[in-house]
Design an enzyme around this catalytic site. Structure first.
Site, PDB file in Angstrom:
ATOM      1  N   GLY A   1     -14.926  24.802  45.189  1.00 27.84           N
ATOM      2  CA  GLY A   1     -14.661  24.160  46.475  1.00 27.84           C
ATOM      3  C   GLY A   1     -14.767  25.068  47.687  1.00 27.84           C
ATOM      4  O   GLY A   1     -14.202  24.760  48.733  1.00 27.84           O
TER       5      GLY A   1
ATOM      6  N   ASN B   1     -17.354  25.418  49.554  1.00 23.46           N
ATOM      7  CA  ASN B   1     -18.047  24.653  50.608  1.00 23.46           C
ATOM      8  C   ASN B   1     -17.110  23.626  51.241  1.00 23.46           C
ATOM      9  O   ASN B   1     -17.143  23.420  52.454  1.00 23.46           O
ATOM     10  CB  ASN B   1     -19.308  23.975  50.060  1.00 23.46           C
TER      11      ASN B   1
ATOM     12  N   LYS C   1     -20.898   4.575  33.743  1.00 23.37           N
ATOM     13  CA  LYS C   1     -21.079   5.188  35.063  1.00 23.37           C
ATOM     14  C   LYS C   1     -20.877   4.171  36.190  1.00 23.37           C
ATOM     15  O   LYS C   1     -20.297   4.482  37.228  1.00 23.37           O
ATOM     16  CB  LYS C   1     -22.495   5.778  35.130  1.00 23.37           C
TER      17      LYS C   1
ATOM     18  N   ASN D   1     -26.262  16.467  49.974  1.00 24.87           N
ATOM     19  CA  ASN D   1     -25.949  17.523  48.998  1.00 24.87           C
ATOM     20  C   ASN D   1     -26.434  18.869  49.524  1.00 24.87           C
ATOM     21  O   ASN D   1     -27.330  18.940  50.357  1.00 24.87           O
ATOM     22  CB  ASN D   1     -26.646  17.211  47.664  1.00 24.87           C
TER      23      ASN D   1
ATOM     24  N   HIS E   1     -27.786  22.636  47.940  1.00 22.32           N
ATOM     25  CA  HIS E   1     -28.271  23.228  46.686  1.00 22.32           C
ATOM     26  C   HIS E   1     -28.670  24.684  46.936  1.00 22.32           C
ATOM     27  O   HIS E   1     -29.332  24.976  47.940  1.00 22.32           O
ATOM     28  CB  HIS E   1     -29.480  22.421  46.173  1.00 22.32           C
TER      29      HIS E   1
HETATM   30  C1  GRF Z   1     -22.811  25.749  45.654  1.00 21.95           C
HETATM   31  O1  GRF Z   1     -23.658  26.847  45.377  1.00 21.95           O
HETATM   32  C2  GRF Z   1     -23.623  24.524  45.949  1.00 21.95           C
HETATM   33  O2  GRF Z   1     -24.839  24.804  46.578  1.00 21.95           O
HETATM   34  C3  GRF Z   1     -23.887  23.966  44.566  1.00 21.95           C
HETATM   35  O3  GRF Z   1     -22.698  24.204  43.865  1.00 21.95           O
HETATM   36  C4  GRF Z   1     -22.030  25.333  44.419  1.00 21.95           C
HETATM   37  C5  GRF Z   1     -20.642  24.910  44.769  1.00 21.95           C
HETATM   38  O4  GRF Z   1     -19.836  25.976  45.180  1.00 21.95           O
HETATM   39  N1  GRF Z   1     -24.289  22.591  44.625  1.00 21.95           N
HETATM   40  P1  GRF Z   1     -18.372  25.716  45.743  1.00 21.95           P
HETATM   41  O5  GRF Z   1     -17.627  24.896  44.692  1.00 21.95           O
HETATM   42  O6  GRF Z   1     -18.505  24.966  47.034  1.00 21.95           O
HETATM   43  O7  GRF Z   1     -17.757  27.050  45.913  1.00 21.95           O
END
Ligand code: GRF
Length: 190
Positions: free
Chosen positions: A13, A15, A66, A108, A110
């Site tokens: 988490g 991000n 799902k 999203n 990535h």
């Molecule tokens: C990040 O590298 C994001 O790009 C990918 O998963 C990771 C999540 O990291 N989709 P965090 O949980 O936000 O630390």
């Protein structure tokens, strides 16, 4: 008016935290109304609780399928009038139920320059290929694995043989690029 968002995460988490901190600093005009995790007990739960943000921990395997899992998510999101879904390390393909309820409203991030290295362990894939430059992509979510329309990208130099340091650079860029991109998107949609 601030944009109501939900953050979906399966792991640490960082991000999520970067987005919340940008909101607190006044750099992003949004409110995280809800954090949803498909991995009960993930560290993102602790982070969300530290900010007093409601968290829902829902294991998909406790639902018939799902579609039933996602129908429950849609209900929770609509109850809170969530406008955008922000995936931040959500390790699951999004299905038709969510996609049709939030058309062009699921984003999203990535850790690669898509379309290179989609899917799991993008940083490991890039290093195994010996690329010298990798990066970060923010994109719309569709039914594929990291295949949706690209919104923004940033490049990061790979530090040869040093995954930890490369990863650190990538995460730093993610945190800055995600909040900046979201602010642009929310402004454009108002
Ligand atoms: C990040 O590298 C994001 O790009 C990918 O998963 C990771 C999540 O990291 N989709 P965090 O949980 O936000 O630390």
């Amino acid at each position: 008016m601030s944009t109501k968002i939900a953050v979906f995460a399966s792991g640490s988490g960082s991000n999520f935290q970067a987005i919340q901190e940008a909101i607190s600093r006044g750099e992003l005009n949004a409110t995280i109304e809800l954090v949803i995790t498909d991995k009960p007990g993930a560290y993102v739960v602790t982070r969300a609780q530290n900010y007093g943000i409601p968290v829902v921990e829902l294991a998909p395997k406790t639902f018939a399928d799902k579609a039933a899992y996602e129908a429950k998510l849609v209900k929770l999101l609509k109850e809170r009038e969530i406008e955008w879904i922000i995936l931040a390390g959500y390790m699951r393909l999004v299905g038709e139920t969510l996609l049709s309820a939030y058309e062009h409203r699921i984003i999203n991030i990535h850790p690669s320059l898509l379309p290179s290295f989609p899917g799991k362990d993008a940083i490991g894939q890039a290093m195994a290929h010996g690329v010298k430059v990798t990066g970060v992509t923010v994109h719309y979510v569709d039914a594929g694995m990291d295949t949706g329309k690209i919104i923004s990208q940033g490049a990061v130099d790979v530090i040869d043989g040093d995954r930890g340091a490369t990863e650190e650079r990538i995460h730093k860029l993610e945190h800055a690029l995600y909040t900046r991109t979201l602010q642009q998107l929310f402004n454009a949609k108002k």
